[in-house]
Design an enzyme around this catalytic site. Structure first.
Site, PDB file in Angstrom:
ATOM      1  N   ASP A 181       0.652  -0.939  -0.107  1.00 44.29           N
ATOM      2  CA  ASP A 181       0.054  -0.058  -0.163  1.00 44.29           C
ATOM      3  C   ASP A 181       0.821   1.140   0.151  1.00 44.29           C
ATOM      4  O   ASP A 181       0.352   2.313   0.466  1.00 44.29           O
ATOM      5  CB  ASP A 181      -0.887   0.061   1.155  1.00 44.29           C
ATOM      6  CG  ASP A 181      -1.718  -1.244   1.228  1.00 44.29           C
ATOM      7  OD1 ASP A 181      -2.194  -1.674   0.244  1.00 44.29           O
ATOM      8  OD2 ASP A 181      -1.802  -1.705   2.424  1.00 44.29           O
ATOM      9  N   LYS A 235       2.103   2.255  -5.178  1.00 36.22           N
ATOM     10  CA  LYS A 235       2.753   1.627  -6.361  1.00 36.22           C
ATOM     11  C   LYS A 235       2.062   2.023  -7.549  1.00 36.22           C
ATOM     12  O   LYS A 235       2.270   2.301  -8.632  1.00 36.22           O
ATOM     13  CB  LYS A 235       2.907   0.142  -6.234  1.00 36.22           C
ATOM     14  CG  LYS A 235       4.052   0.017  -5.292  1.00 36.22           C
ATOM     15  CD  LYS A 235       4.204  -1.676  -5.180  1.00 36.22           C
ATOM     16  CE  LYS A 235       3.005  -2.528  -4.627  1.00 36.22           C
ATOM     17  NZ  LYS A 235       2.466  -2.315  -2.851  1.00 36.22           N
ATOM     18  N   GLY A 285      -4.007  -4.441  -3.950  1.00 35.46           N
ATOM     19  CA  GLY A 285      -5.121  -3.749  -4.233  1.00 35.46           C
ATOM     20  C   GLY A 285      -4.654  -2.293  -4.660  1.00 35.46           C
ATOM     21  O   GLY A 285      -3.766  -1.851  -4.071  1.00 35.46           O
ATOM     22  N   HIS A 286      -4.777  -1.625  -5.810  1.00 38.97           N
ATOM     23  CA  HIS A 286      -4.099  -0.521  -6.113  1.00 38.97           C
ATOM     24  C   HIS A 286      -5.363   0.614  -6.495  1.00 38.97           C
ATOM     25  O   HIS A 286      -6.687   0.278  -6.973  1.00 38.97           O
ATOM     26  CB  HIS A 286      -3.825  -0.265  -7.555  1.00 38.97           C
ATOM     27  CG  HIS A 286      -2.378  -1.195  -7.586  1.00 38.97           C
ATOM     28  ND1 HIS A 286      -1.411  -1.128  -6.565  1.00 38.97           N
ATOM     29  CD2 HIS A 286      -1.787  -1.617  -8.546  1.00 38.97           C
ATOM     30  CE1 HIS A 286      -0.516  -1.859  -7.165  1.00 38.97           C
ATOM     31  NE2 HIS A 286      -0.721  -2.160  -8.243  1.00 38.97           N
ATOM     32  N   GLN A 338       2.070  -5.937  -3.160  1.00 39.11           N
ATOM     33  CA  GLN A 338       2.452  -5.819  -1.911  1.00 39.11           C
ATOM     34  C   GLN A 338       3.761  -5.191  -1.640  1.00 39.11           C
ATOM     35  O   GLN A 338       4.265  -4.450  -2.393  1.00 39.11           O
ATOM     36  CB  GLN A 338       2.528  -7.365  -1.640  1.00 39.11           C
ATOM     37  CG  GLN A 338       1.119  -7.860  -1.753  1.00 39.11           C
ATOM     38  CD  GLN A 338       1.339  -9.287  -1.783  1.00 39.11           C
ATOM     39  OE1 GLN A 338       2.347 -10.018  -2.085  1.00 39.11           O
ATOM     40  NE2 GLN A 338       0.059  -9.996  -1.854  1.00 39.11           N
TER      41      GLN A 338
HETATM   42  P1  IMP Z   1      -2.316 -13.043   2.150  1.00 42.81           P
HETATM   43  O1  IMP Z   1      -1.457 -12.191   1.013  1.00 42.81           O
HETATM   44  O2  IMP Z   1      -3.788 -12.552   1.788  1.00 42.81           O
HETATM   45  O3  IMP Z   1      -2.119 -14.058   2.480  1.00 42.81           O
HETATM   46  O4  IMP Z   1      -2.130 -12.232   3.762  1.00 42.81           O
HETATM   47  C1  IMP Z   1      -0.784 -12.246   4.152  1.00 42.81           C
HETATM   48  C2  IMP Z   1      -0.343 -10.761   4.530  1.00 42.81           C
HETATM   49  O5  IMP Z   1      -0.141  -9.816   3.874  1.00 42.81           O
HETATM   50  C3  IMP Z   1      -1.644 -10.113   5.518  1.00 42.81           C
HETATM   51  O6  IMP Z   1      -1.150  -9.286   6.688  1.00 42.81           O
HETATM   52  C4  IMP Z   1      -2.061  -9.243   4.517  1.00 42.81           C
HETATM   53  O7  IMP Z   1      -2.889  -7.977   5.101  1.00 42.81           O
HETATM   54  C5  IMP Z   1      -1.115  -8.676   3.835  1.00 42.81           C
HETATM   55  N1  IMP Z   1      -1.106  -8.433   2.537  1.00 42.81           N
HETATM   56  C6  IMP Z   1      -1.340  -9.145   1.332  1.00 42.81           C
HETATM   57  N2  IMP Z   1      -1.634  -8.287   0.194  1.00 42.81           N
HETATM   58  C7  IMP Z   1      -1.324  -7.247   0.543  1.00 42.81           C
HETATM   59  C8  IMP Z   1      -1.217  -5.845  -0.101  1.00 42.81           C
HETATM   60  O8  IMP Z   1      -1.627  -5.709  -1.259  1.00 42.81           O
HETATM   61  N3  IMP Z   1      -1.230  -4.720   1.002  1.00 42.81           N
HETATM   62  C9  IMP Z   1      -0.860  -4.903   2.227  1.00 42.81           C
HETATM   63  N4  IMP Z   1      -1.076  -5.930   2.696  1.00 42.81           N
HETATM   64  C10 IMP Z   1      -1.017  -6.947   2.069  1.00 42.81           C
END
Ligand code: IMP
Length: 433
Positions: A13, A16, A40-41, A223
Site C-alpha cells: 500500500d 505503487k 489492491g491499487h 504488496q
Molecule cells: P495474504 O497475502 O492474503 O495471504 O495475507 C498475508 C499478509 O499480507 C496479511 O498481513 C495481509 O494483510 C498482507 N497483504 C497481502 N496483500 C497485501 C497488499 O496488497 N497490501 C498490504 N498488505 C497485504
C-alpha cells in the site's frame, strides 16, 4: 529499450499503483508479475477513481499492452468482474493479456485460506482471505491448475478429477469443512475459461517481442518487500512465488535478470501495515488516527476495507528493503499527509533488551520486542499538495526527504503530494532535495 521494476518498499500500500500510472506513459507494456488479488491499487485519473486488484495500472493508457504474467495467481471471477467494471466505464481492455502459465485461485483455496486462519487461532496471519496463499502452496506442491488448463475443458476436467478429491479430503479431514461438488466447480470454471480465453497467450514471448522491437517494459510489483517470504517479516508475510521483490520480477514475467535496468522502490513517507505481525513504529494513539484518517485518502485497505495500522517512518526496515531489492531510485509518497505535524519522528534504530540494533532482525520474537529509537525532524506545517517543483517545497520538507534518502541509501527521484496524477514532484538530474 529499458526494463524498469516498481516494487513496494514497506508492507504494501505504498502507492505503487499511483506510481505505475505515472510511469506507464513511457512504457510499451506494463506487467503485473506476482501475488494475486490480495493486492489492491487505487488509481485516480481524469476518468475517476478505480480500484484495481489484478489488472496493471497501465490499462488507462490506450494502446499500452497490459500483461498479467506467469507469476500471478488469478481468481477468474475477480478478473472478469474487474474487466467488466472497466469496460462499463469506458476503459478498454482490448490490450489486456493473461499468461497461460499463471495459476488459478480455485474455490477450495479461498475455503482453506479462511479455515486455516481459524485453525491458527492467536497465531493467525490476518490474511486477506482471498485464497492467494493456498494457491501458491499448491503451485509449489505441484497441485496447481493453470490458465492453460482453465481454457481447455478436457485438461481442466482431467486435472480437477485428480485435484478436487485431494482438496476435498483436506477440507473435510483437516478443517472439518464441507467438500466441494465436482460438477458445480468444473462447470463454473469451464465457463470462466471460455470467457477469459481471448486474453490468454504466452506472455513471456510477447514481452520478448516487444523488447526486441525496442519497447520499454514496466514491471509492477504487488504488496511490499517486508511481506516477502524470504526478505520480509516472516511469518507475517504473504505467500507468493515468485517473490514480489525486484528479483522476483524476472521469474514472474519470464525475463532474465540481465535485462532489468532500473528498480524503483516506492516508500510512503510514514509506515502502514494491514494484518498481524510486529510493527515497531505503530501509533496506537490519536496521532495514528490522524495519519490514518486525515489525508485526502484515508488509510483503508483497497481489497479488504480494513483500516491500516499507521506509524512513523521506519528507516531500519525500509533500508533493508532498499538493499535486498537493489533499489536504484526511491519514490516517496503521501508526503502531504505529514503537512500538519510540528515535528516528525523517524525511526533510525531499535532497542531490543537494552541493546541498540540498526538492522532488521530475522527473528519474529526479537522484532516483536523492538522499541523504536527516533530522530526528531522539524515539521513544515504548510500545504505541500499544490507543490510541483522541488524548489517550492518548504525547507523542512526538503530536509525530511533528504534525511529519508540518506537513511535509505538511495536518491529520491519522485515525491507525491496527493492522489491525483499531477500531484507529483519529479526531482531532476543534478537537483538534490
Ligand atoms: P495474504 O497475502 O492474503 O495471504 O495475507 C498475508 C499478509 O499480507 C496479511 O498481513 C495481509 O494483510 C498482507 N497483504 C497481502 N496483500 C497485501 C497488499 O496488497 N497490501 C498490504 N498488505 C497485504
Amino acid at each position: 529499450m529499458a526494463v524498469r521494476v516498481v516494487i513496494g518498499g514497506q508492507w504494501g500500500d505504498e502507492g505503487k499503483g499511483r506510481l505505475v500510472d505515472l510511469l506507464a506513459r513511457d512504457a510499451r507494456a506494463i506487467v503485473r508479475y506476482s501475488a494475486g488479488n490480495n493486492a489492491g491499487h487505487t488509481v485516480i485519473n481524469e476518468r475517476g477513481e478505480f480500484a484495481l486488484h489484478l489488472i496493471p495500472a497501465g490499462i488507462f493508457y490506450p494502446g499500452k499492452v497490459c500483461v498479467i504474467s506467469n507469476g500471478v495467481a488469478i481468481d477468474p471471477a475477480v478478473l472478469l468482474k474487474e474487466i467488466e467494471g472497466l469496460e462499463s466505464r469506458g476503459v478498454s481492455t482490448e490490450n489486456l493479456v493473461l499468461s497461460d502459465r499463471a495459476h488459478v485461485i480455485m474455490p477450495y483455496h479461498v475455503a482453506i485460506d479462511r479455515a486455516d486462519e481459524a485453525l491458527r487461532g492467536k497465531a493467525a496471519i490476518g490474511t486477506t482471505g482471498r485464497g492467494v496463499g493456498p494457491a501458491f502452496v499448491d503451485k509449489v506442491g505441484r497441485l496447481g491448475i493453470r490458465v492453460a488448463d482453465l481454457v481447455d475443458p478436457k485438461a481442466l476436467r482431467t486435472r480437477l478429477e485428480f485435484v478436487l478429491p485431494y482438496k476435498n479430503a483436506v477440507l473435510e479431514r483437516l478443517y472439518g469443512a464441507e467438500p466441494l461438488d465436482f460438477t458445480a466447480v468444473y462447470e463454473c470454471y469451464r465457463d470462466y475459461g471460455e470467457r477469459l480465453g481471448r486474453y490468454v497467450r504466452d506472455t513471456a514471448l510477447l514481452l520478448h517481442e516487444i523488447m526486441g522491437d525496442g519497447g520499454d517494459i514496466l514491471l509492477e510489483g504487488a504488496q511490499g518487500s517486508l511481506l516477502d517470504l524470504d526478505s520480509g517479516t516472516y511469518e507475517y508475510v504473504s505467500s507468493s512465488v515468485p517473490s514480489s521483490t525486484a528479483a522476483g520480477a524476472g521469474v514472474g514475467a519470464g525475463i532474465g535478470p540481465t535485462e532489468i535496468d532500473e528498480v524503483i522502490g516506492v516508500y510512503k513517507a510514514y509506515m502502514t501495515r494491514v494484518g498481524n505481525g510486529p510493527m515497531p513504529t505503530e501509533l496506537l494513539d490519536e496521532t495514528g488516527d490522524i495519519l490514518r484518517m486525515e489525508g485526502p485518502r484515508p488509510e483503508i485497505g483497497t481489497t479488504t476495507g480494513r483500516p491500516r495500522r499507521c506509524g512513523w517512518f521506519d528507516a531500519v526496515a525500509s533500508r533493508h528493503s532498499a538493499l535486498v531489492n537493489g533499489v536504484t531510485m526511491a519514490a516517496l509518497t503521501r508526503l502531504d499527509v505529514l503537512d500538519r505535524f510540528p515535528t516528525i519522528p523517524v525511526c533510525t534504530a531499535y532497542r531490543v533488551d537494552g541493546k541498540l540494533i540498526t538492522t532488521l532482525p530475522a527473528s519474529t520474537s526479537i522484532f516483536a520486542r523492538a522499541e523504536p529509537i527516533y530522530e526528531e525532524l522539524a515539521g513544515w506545517q504548510a500545504d505541500t499538495s499544490k507543490v510541483r517543483n522541488l524548489a517550492d517545497l518548504p525547507e523542512q520538507a526538503r530536509a525530511y526527504v533528504r534525511r529519508i534518502s540518506e537513511l535509505l541509501g538511495v536518491d529520491v527521484g519522485i515525491i507525491s503530494v496527493g492522489p491525483e496524477r499531477d500531484q507529483a514532484i519529479f526531482v531532476r538530474a543534478g537537483e538534490a532535495p
